[in-house]
Write a protein that holds these residues in place. Structure first.
Motif, PDB file in Angstrom:
ATOM      1  N   HIS A 157      -7.902   6.710  13.743  1.00 33.19           N
ATOM      2  CA  HIS A 157      -6.567   7.160  13.280  1.00 33.19           C
ATOM      3  C   HIS A 157      -5.779   6.125  12.682  1.00 33.19           C
ATOM      4  O   HIS A 157      -5.076   5.423  13.280  1.00 33.19           O
ATOM      5  N   ALA A 158      -5.925   6.017  11.303  1.00 31.57           N
ATOM      6  CA  ALA A 158      -5.454   4.748  10.452  1.00 31.57           C
ATOM      7  C   ALA A 158      -4.008   4.915  10.299  1.00 31.57           C
ATOM      8  O   ALA A 158      -3.465   3.884  10.182  1.00 31.57           O
ATOM      9  N   VAL A 159      -3.695   6.229   9.916  1.00 27.88           N
ATOM     10  CA  VAL A 159      -2.216   6.148   9.507  1.00 27.88           C
ATOM     11  C   VAL A 159      -1.696   7.439  10.177  1.00 27.88           C
ATOM     12  O   VAL A 159      -2.041   8.461  10.380  1.00 27.88           O
ATOM     13  N   ASP A 160      -0.627   7.388  11.067  1.00 25.20           N
ATOM     14  CA  ASP A 160      -0.071   8.278  12.179  1.00 25.20           C
ATOM     15  C   ASP A 160       1.279   8.558  11.865  1.00 25.20           C
ATOM     16  O   ASP A 160       2.271   7.606  12.347  1.00 25.20           O
ATOM     17  N   ASP A 161       1.858   9.622  11.373  1.00 26.94           N
ATOM     18  CA  ASP A 161       2.977   9.972  11.107  1.00 26.94           C
ATOM     19  C   ASP A 161       4.015   8.797  10.540  1.00 26.94           C
ATOM     20  O   ASP A 161       4.967   8.658  11.374  1.00 26.94           O
ATOM     21  N   VAL A 162       3.851   8.470   9.507  1.00 21.78           N
ATOM     22  CA  VAL A 162       4.512   7.372   8.907  1.00 21.78           C
ATOM     23  C   VAL A 162       5.604   8.003   7.729  1.00 21.78           C
ATOM     24  O   VAL A 162       5.049   8.582   7.049  1.00 21.78           O
ATOM     25  N   SER A 195      -4.598  -7.247  10.436  1.00 19.66           N
ATOM     26  CA  SER A 195      -5.607  -6.371   9.623  1.00 19.66           C
ATOM     27  C   SER A 195      -5.912  -5.260  10.449  1.00 19.66           C
ATOM     28  O   SER A 195      -5.969  -5.282  11.924  1.00 19.66           O
ATOM     29  N   GLY A 196      -6.469  -4.177   9.691  1.00 17.85           N
ATOM     30  CA  GLY A 196      -6.629  -2.877  10.492  1.00 17.85           C
ATOM     31  C   GLY A 196      -5.600  -2.254  10.999  1.00 17.85           C
ATOM     32  O   GLY A 196      -5.639  -1.183  11.876  1.00 17.85           O
ATOM     33  N   CYS A 197      -4.378  -2.494  10.582  1.00 16.22           N
ATOM     34  CA  CYS A 197      -3.190  -1.615  11.193  1.00 16.22           C
ATOM     35  C   CYS A 197      -2.754  -0.564  10.256  1.00 16.22           C
ATOM     36  O   CYS A 197      -1.868   0.251  10.703  1.00 16.22           O
ATOM     37  N   GLY A 198      -3.477  -0.250   9.335  1.00 18.76           N
ATOM     38  CA  GLY A 198      -3.301   0.625   8.563  1.00 18.76           C
ATOM     39  C   GLY A 198      -2.519   0.449   7.058  1.00 18.76           C
ATOM     40  O   GLY A 198      -2.184   1.561   6.415  1.00 18.76           O
ATOM     41  N   LYS A 199      -2.135  -0.549   6.973  1.00 18.22           N
ATOM     42  CA  LYS A 199      -0.955  -0.841   5.785  1.00 18.22           C
ATOM     43  C   LYS A 199      -1.773  -0.653   4.495  1.00 18.22           C
ATOM     44  O   LYS A 199      -1.095  -0.146   3.450  1.00 18.22           O
ATOM     45  N   THR A 200      -2.999  -1.024   4.205  1.00 21.23           N
ATOM     46  CA  THR A 200      -3.621  -0.739   2.954  1.00 21.23           C
ATOM     47  C   THR A 200      -3.998   0.619   2.897  1.00 21.23           C
ATOM     48  O   THR A 200      -3.812   1.174   1.858  1.00 21.23           O
ATOM     49  N   SER A 201      -4.293   1.474   4.240  1.00 23.28           N
ATOM     50  CA  SER A 201      -4.676   2.831   3.981  1.00 23.28           C
ATOM     51  C   SER A 201      -3.568   3.535   3.825  1.00 23.28           C
ATOM     52  O   SER A 201      -3.429   4.627   2.766  1.00 23.28           O
ATOM     53  N   ILE A 202      -2.101   3.270   3.849  1.00 31.16           N
ATOM     54  CA  ILE A 202      -0.930   3.791   3.425  1.00 31.16           C
ATOM     55  C   ILE A 202      -1.197   3.736   1.843  1.00 31.16           C
ATOM     56  O   ILE A 202      -0.918   4.739   1.239  1.00 31.16           O
ATOM     57  N   ALA A 203      -1.205   2.495   1.154  1.00 30.75           N
ATOM     58  CA  ALA A 203      -1.159   2.362  -0.085  1.00 30.75           C
ATOM     59  C   ALA A 203      -2.166   3.154  -0.805  1.00 30.75           C
ATOM     60  O   ALA A 203      -1.893   4.035  -1.740  1.00 30.75           O
ATOM     61  N   VAL A 210       5.331  -0.738  -7.991  1.00 27.15           N
ATOM     62  CA  VAL A 210       4.176  -1.710  -7.895  1.00 27.15           C
ATOM     63  C   VAL A 210       3.862  -2.039  -6.524  1.00 27.15           C
ATOM     64  O   VAL A 210       4.651  -2.313  -5.591  1.00 27.15           O
ATOM     65  N   ILE A 211       2.541  -1.731  -6.052  1.00 30.44           N
ATOM     66  CA  ILE A 211       2.182  -2.080  -4.655  1.00 30.44           C
ATOM     67  C   ILE A 211       1.299  -3.126  -4.784  1.00 30.44           C
ATOM     68  O   ILE A 211      -0.012  -3.181  -5.538  1.00 30.44           O
ATOM     69  N   ALA A 212       1.599  -4.255  -4.140  1.00 34.52           N
ATOM     70  CA  ALA A 212       0.869  -5.525  -4.166  1.00 34.52           C
ATOM     71  C   ALA A 212       0.335  -5.647  -2.744  1.00 34.52           C
ATOM     72  O   ALA A 212       1.176  -6.000  -1.513  1.00 34.52           O
ATOM     73  N   ASP A 213      -0.943  -5.482  -2.437  1.00 37.56           N
ATOM     74  CA  ASP A 213      -1.572  -5.556  -1.443  1.00 37.56           C
ATOM     75  C   ASP A 213      -2.032  -7.053  -1.285  1.00 37.56           C
ATOM     76  O   ASP A 213      -3.146  -7.454  -1.748  1.00 37.56           O
ATOM     77  N   GLU A 214      -1.889  -7.787  -0.285  1.00 31.65           N
ATOM     78  CA  GLU A 214      -1.854  -9.296   0.057  1.00 31.65           C
ATOM     79  C   GLU A 214      -2.046  -9.909  -1.586  1.00 31.65           C
ATOM     80  O   GLU A 214      -3.054 -10.645  -1.605  1.00 31.65           O
ATOM     81  N   SER A 260      11.187  -9.537   0.543  1.00 31.87           N
ATOM     82  CA  SER A 260      11.596  -7.963   0.333  1.00 31.87           C
ATOM     83  C   SER A 260      12.964  -8.147   0.732  1.00 31.87           C
ATOM     84  O   SER A 260      13.642  -8.896   1.577  1.00 31.87           O
ATOM     85  N   GLN A 261      13.678  -6.863   0.534  1.00 31.20           N
ATOM     86  CA  GLN A 261      14.948  -6.658   0.770  1.00 31.20           C
ATOM     87  C   GLN A 261      14.893  -5.812   2.136  1.00 31.20           C
ATOM     88  O   GLN A 261      15.986  -5.869   2.936  1.00 31.20           O
ATOM     89  N   ARG A 262      14.164  -4.863   2.039  1.00 32.61           N
ATOM     90  CA  ARG A 262      13.856  -4.046   3.531  1.00 32.61           C
ATOM     91  C   ARG A 262      12.275  -4.323   4.048  1.00 32.61           C
ATOM     92  O   ARG A 262      11.484  -4.504   2.926  1.00 32.61           O
ATOM     93  N   LEU A 263      11.985  -3.989   4.998  1.00 35.20           N
ATOM     94  CA  LEU A 263      10.716  -4.194   5.598  1.00 35.20           C
ATOM     95  C   LEU A 263      10.386  -3.247   6.645  1.00 35.20           C
ATOM     96  O   LEU A 263      11.203  -2.720   7.344  1.00 35.20           O
ATOM     97  N   GLY A 264       9.057  -3.073   6.458  1.00 32.19           N
ATOM     98  CA  GLY A 264       8.561  -2.234   7.659  1.00 32.19           C
ATOM     99  C   GLY A 264       7.442  -3.090   8.437  1.00 32.19           C
ATOM    100  O   GLY A 264       6.482  -3.616   7.941  1.00 32.19           O
ATOM    101  N   VAL A 265       7.410  -2.776   9.772  1.00 29.13           N
ATOM    102  CA  VAL A 265       6.383  -3.389  10.655  1.00 29.13           C
ATOM    103  C   VAL A 265       5.285  -2.327  10.878  1.00 29.13           C
ATOM    104  O   VAL A 265       5.842  -1.360  11.644  1.00 29.13           O
ATOM    105  N   MET A 266       4.041  -2.542  10.686  1.00 29.23           N
ATOM    106  CA  MET A 266       3.160  -1.600  11.169  1.00 29.23           C
ATOM    107  C   MET A 266       2.319  -2.136  12.512  1.00 29.23           C
ATOM    108  O   MET A 266       2.068  -3.446  12.446  1.00 29.23           O
TER     109      MET A 266
END
Lengths: 327, 315, 321
Positions: free
Chosen positions: C21-26, C42-50, C173-177, C219-225
């Motif tokens: 269940h990598a990304v759930d109702d985001v 790591s493994g919380c699904g942030k890259t999977s969202i991208a 632009v999505i910047a992954d790490e 960031s101006q706004r942030l999300g916590v996964m």
């Protein structure tokens, strides 16, 4: 009473650079560690901080005799360990000094169960009886927080999480009760939520076992949390050394200042000024005799270009700085 | 101080046996999924059946005077040898009146013995030398690597021909010579490369820091980690050994009483190979057997490859 | 209309052992020109969202629902042809460890030129001019265009990869790490440079990082996964002042700082859950100090506790009046 457990005297490690030219055989060397001096007190956590390639890991590996220094002396309890070659003296040394590695995924043999991994040093150091080994492994497992030990002993590394693996690696290092441990970035590859737990564990083990650490890290915030004193390295040289709070609150060397200024602050209202530093890190291959930091130093003056690399001088209260502009 | 707990759960060997069985089950599952691996294994089992059945048939339905693979002769069909397949001789007889099927079945034993022995020798030598070279490097490494180059370049068949003029080459000697030669040859280089990737792992450094000797590290860490690959190459080596035997026997260079290679040699030396297709039962059964057995070991090797190299696995 | 509006995104990976269940109702939004951060372990699904946003998922991923509205167009339902046009030109991505993906046998400049020509119908010369503009933008000296990757330092490679992501003037632009493997001084240079470029070109950025300090700064706004769920989303300053989800609180107190008083770190007990069998109810409840009976039974609703501050928690720490 404080006593010195480990002392490095003018320790230098050069690595030859492979060259493919046939004509001129000019030997080139990477000066990984260059005339490094420091001492660690018994029961202390001494931090070694710097960017990648600054020689901090090499220094750690020299201390555990994975490398031999090109020149210089390393004393453990007053005995020069660079003279130890083999036999009983080496075995005694191996029992006294251990290392914790950065990568909890690669530092455990995938074919060994947790029991095999932790029992290996016991086996090497002559704990013959199997039941004794089992008892000791179970004990250290519960001490590193992997309880109940029976549920972990016969699992394989791939069945554990990163944090649990690093605890196993710590147990392996601690099971023979070393007096000195080199911890090479033990938390840098762990997830944030388990990182604090591992750092706390290392502090706990120091209390319980009276062990001293050399704590190698690139993260100044971690160093601040863990260490009483720290040394900042740049291209194989120690540029600043002192008690952690003093160095972090009042850094004197321009490199330390830049390094501290670059650390992100977890506070969105704080506006950090950009660090004062030029250019990029270069590899220390046959470096010029002047100050290592000269090419990147924003404050460099004429004296720096004229003189050899500045000596590490006490500017008061055990705060050492290697810079001509700080006196 | 935390009180000592006595773990007193189960004896260690029992736990180890269970872990071993578990990993065996898992690897078997992977092997099974590779499809080609089990197919190879089935073919090998078929040959094992032939091998086991031969002495039983000889003791029960087959008259040894007629069906012995080497000295048998069917008097009832004098003058008609080589005879094509019939009820009495399902695969026919050879030019001197011996039963082909019996020869084929009997030879299986020596093919297995030769292939497995020589592959085993190869792998033991290759694993050990590879691990030692990788661990110590330097002069030792250079010596064995150049030796490997030399062995690989050496005309292998020619060497065996020369060797045969000095000593008689029976099955076991041939296995030994082939095993030793290929052990010092290419496989050392492959296994050394694998050992090098193991040598640089931090757990090797950890073992050194713990006080492990070179011998300890090679035995406990490096060899077990290159073993899967060794085992894989063992399968491919069986193939090589069976092939080489066939070639040498065909030229009549071996001091073996009967083998698939010799069966073809017999047909050839009696002049029956020329008329292609007419006397097919003389060369087709042994030829097919050689091809099929080599193919089977190769398939098993490929199947093991998917177990050993996780990259090759399907998700 | 927001630039990107992600609604109820759900995605699983199908494996032999079951569904991950990598990304759930985001759900979250990005306005044009703004920088948002996504933090998590790591493994919380942030890259999977991208990867879901860009439709770059591996074969075993199953998109199970939700909408990705980019400039009002639902990216989940457009044909692949159209999607290809949106990647790079609409949304581009700086992949994690992308600096290692430069091909060692080609000059860096040529690799970027090739990438540009794949997306824009322009000549080699024009593309090359574009590359030198981009290099200037990210702070690379023009003479390194014709050099090979091995002649670049880590920081330079990362800049080149960023230049490549900016090549077609993307709106997001999505910047992954983007700076994870780099030293702090280089990291500082690069993050400052990206921020300058963002302001200059008025593009939106989505930073993905495990480092809450980095996210706080950029960031101006942030999300916590956490474990595939977005547990908190809002204005960065607000979240740092009044973190509402216990996990956000824990994440903040687990980080040592070089500023301020030295305080004791608070690690979290246990380990992140196995996403093959995520805990029932709130996925954080087994590790949560404030969990109550309901947390184990029903997943909390993701709702606004103050304007623009959304939390998925039955017992939020602060913020609720």
């Amino acid at each position: 009473m404080m006593s010195t457990i480990l002392q490095l005297q003018n320790v230098t490690k050069l690595f030859p650079v492979k060259q493919r030219t046939f004509a001129l055989k000019v030997r080139q060397f990477v000066h990984a560690v260059d005339m490094v001096n420091f001492a660690v007190e018994t029961g202390e956590i001494f931090g070694l901080v710097g960017e990648s390639g600054c020689g901090k890991t090499t220094t750690g590996k020299l201390i555990v005799k994975l490398y031999e220094p090109t020149s210089g002396k390393i004393f453990l309890d007053g005995q020069d360990i660079t003279l130890i070659r083999s036999g009983a003296a080496l075995r005694r040394f191996r029992r006294a000094v251990q290392m914790i590695f950065q990568d909890p995924y690669e530092s455990l043999n995938p074919r060994f169960t947790i029991f095999d991994t932790i029992a290996e040093p016991l086996e090497i150091h002559g704990v013959r009886s199997l039941s004794e080994r089992e008892a000791q492994v179970a004990e250290i497992l519960s001490q590193v927080g992997l309880t109940p030990p029976e549920t972990f002993m016969f699992r394989y590394p791939h069945e554990l999480s990163g944090g649990q693996r690093q605890r196993v690696a710590i147990a392996r290092a601690m099971v023979i009760r070393p007096r000195f441990v080199v911890a090479d970035e033990p938390t840098s590859m762990l997830d944030v939520s388990v990182r604090a737990g591992v750092m706390e564990l290392l502090l706990e083990l120091r209390r319980d076992f009276g062990v001293s650490y050399l704590y190698i890290t690139h993260d100044l915030a971690v160093a601040r949390y863990m260490c009483e004193r720290l040394a900042v390295m740049y291209l194989g040289k120690i540029v600043e050394l002192g008690s952690t709070e003093v160095v972090i609150q009042t850094p004197l060397h321009p490199y330390t200042q830049a390094l501290l200024a670059a650390v992100p602050v977890p506070d969105p209202t704080y506006k950090r000024e950009p660090p004062q530093i030029k250019g990029d890190v270069i590899a220390p291959i046959n470096p010029p005799p002047q100050c290592r930091f000269l090419p990147r130093c924003p404050k460099a003056q004429e004296v720096c270009a004229r003189s050899p690399h500045p000596p590490l001088v006490d500017v008061g209260g055990g705060h050492f700085v290697s810079c001509y502009l700080v006196r | 101080m935390i009180p000592r707990r006595n773990v007193g759960i189960e004896p260690l060997w029992k736990i180890r046996a269970r872990l071993w069985a578990r990993s065996l089950r898992k690897n078997w599952g992977l092997f099974w999924e590779s499809r080609i691996g089990p197919l190879g294994l089935a073919i090998i089992l078929f040959f094992v059946l032939l091998m086991v059945a031969h002495p039983i048939l000889m003791a029960t339905v087959w008259d040894p005077r007629v069906y012995d693979p080497v000295v048998g002769f069917d008097r009832a069909m004098v003058g008609r040898h080589p005879a094509p397949p019939s009820w009495a001789h399902p695969l026919g007889t050879d030019p001197i009146g011996r039963d082909i099927l019996s020869q084929l079945m009997w030879s299986t034993r020596s093919e297995f013995a030769l292939g497995v022995t020589s592959a085993l020798i190869t792998v033991v030598i290759g694993t050990f030398i590879g691990a030692v070279c990788a661990y110590f490097g330097g002069v030792v490494d250079t010596f064995f690597m150049r030796l490997a180059d030399l062995v690989m370049l050496f005309p292998f068949i020619a060497l065996l021909m020369v060797l045969r003029s000095i000593v008689t080459l029976d099955l076991w000697r041939l296995a030994l010579v082939m095993g030793v030669l290929s052990g010092f040859g290419g496989i050392t280089i492959i296994l050394k490369a694998q050992a090098l990737t193991v040598k640089v792992k931090p757990y090797i450094e950890a073992a050194k820091v713990a006080g492990g000797s070179a011998f300890h590290i090679i035995r406990r860490h490096i060899v077990p980690n290159i073993m899967p690959l060794s085992f894989l190459y063992m399968m491919f080596n069986v193939t090589g050994a069976v092939f080489t035997e066939a070639v040498l026997s065909y030229f009549g260079l071996l001091d073996i009483r009967m083998s698939w290679g010799i069966m073809i040699h017999t047909a050839e030396s009696a002049g029956y190979l020329g008329a292609f297709g007419q006397y097919w039962w003389l060369w087709a059964p042994p030829g097919a057997a050689i091809t099929l057995l080599c193919f089977a070991f190769y398939l098993v090797g490929r199947g093991l490859d998917t177990v050993v190299n996780p990259r090759l696995r399907k998700r | 209309m927001p630039l990107l509006d992600v609604r109820n995104l759900t995605m699983h990976y199908v494996t032999k052992m079951g569904d991950v269940h990598a990304v759930d109702d985001v759900s979250f939004m990005i306005e044009a020109g703004e920088a948002i951060g996504l933090v998590g372990e790591s493994g919380c699904g942030k890259t999977s969202i991208a990867l879901t946003l860009l439709r770059l998922l591996p074969d075993n991923a199953r998109f199970l629902g939700g909408q990705v509205l980019f400039e009002g167009k639902d990216l989940t339902h457009i044909p692949e042809e159209e999607m290809r046009k949106i990647r790079w030109r609409g949304i581009s991505m700086i992949f994690q460890a992308a600096m290692n993906s430069l091909n060692p046998v080609y000059r860096v400049g040529d690799q970027i030129i090739e990438a540009i020509q794949n997306h824009l119908p322009i000549s080699y010369r024009e593309a090359k001019r574009r590359v030198s503009e981009l290099f200037e933008l990210v702070g690379l000296p023009p003479e390194v265009i014709d050099r090979y990757p091995h002649e670049y330092s880590g920081g330079m490679k990362q800049r080149a990869v960023i230049a490549m992501a900016l090549a077609c003037d993307p709106k997001l632009v999505i910047a992954d790490e983007p700076t994870t493997a780099l030293d702090v001084i280089v990291q500082d240079h690069i993050l400052r440079r990206i921020d300058e470029v963002r302001k200059k070109l008025n593009m939106a950025m989505m930073y993905i990082s495990h480092d809450i300090a980095v996210i706080a700064e950029v960031s101006q706004r942030l999300g916590v996964m956490y474990a595939g769920c977005l547990v908190e989303f809002g204005d960065t300053v607000t979240i740092f002042k009044r973190p509402a989800h216990p996990y956000t609180v824990a994440l903040m107190s687990a980080f040592p700082s070089i500023k301020g008083e030295k305080r004791k770190l608070q690690g979290l007990p246990g380990e992140p859950p196995d996403l093959l069998q995520p805990p029932l109810g709130c996925r954080f409840h087994p590790r949560c100090a404030y969990a109550t009976a309901i947390c184990a039974q029903r997943a909390p609703r993701y709702e606004e506790i103050e304007p623009g501050h959304l939390v998925a928690c039955w017992n939020p720490r602060s913020g609720r009046a």
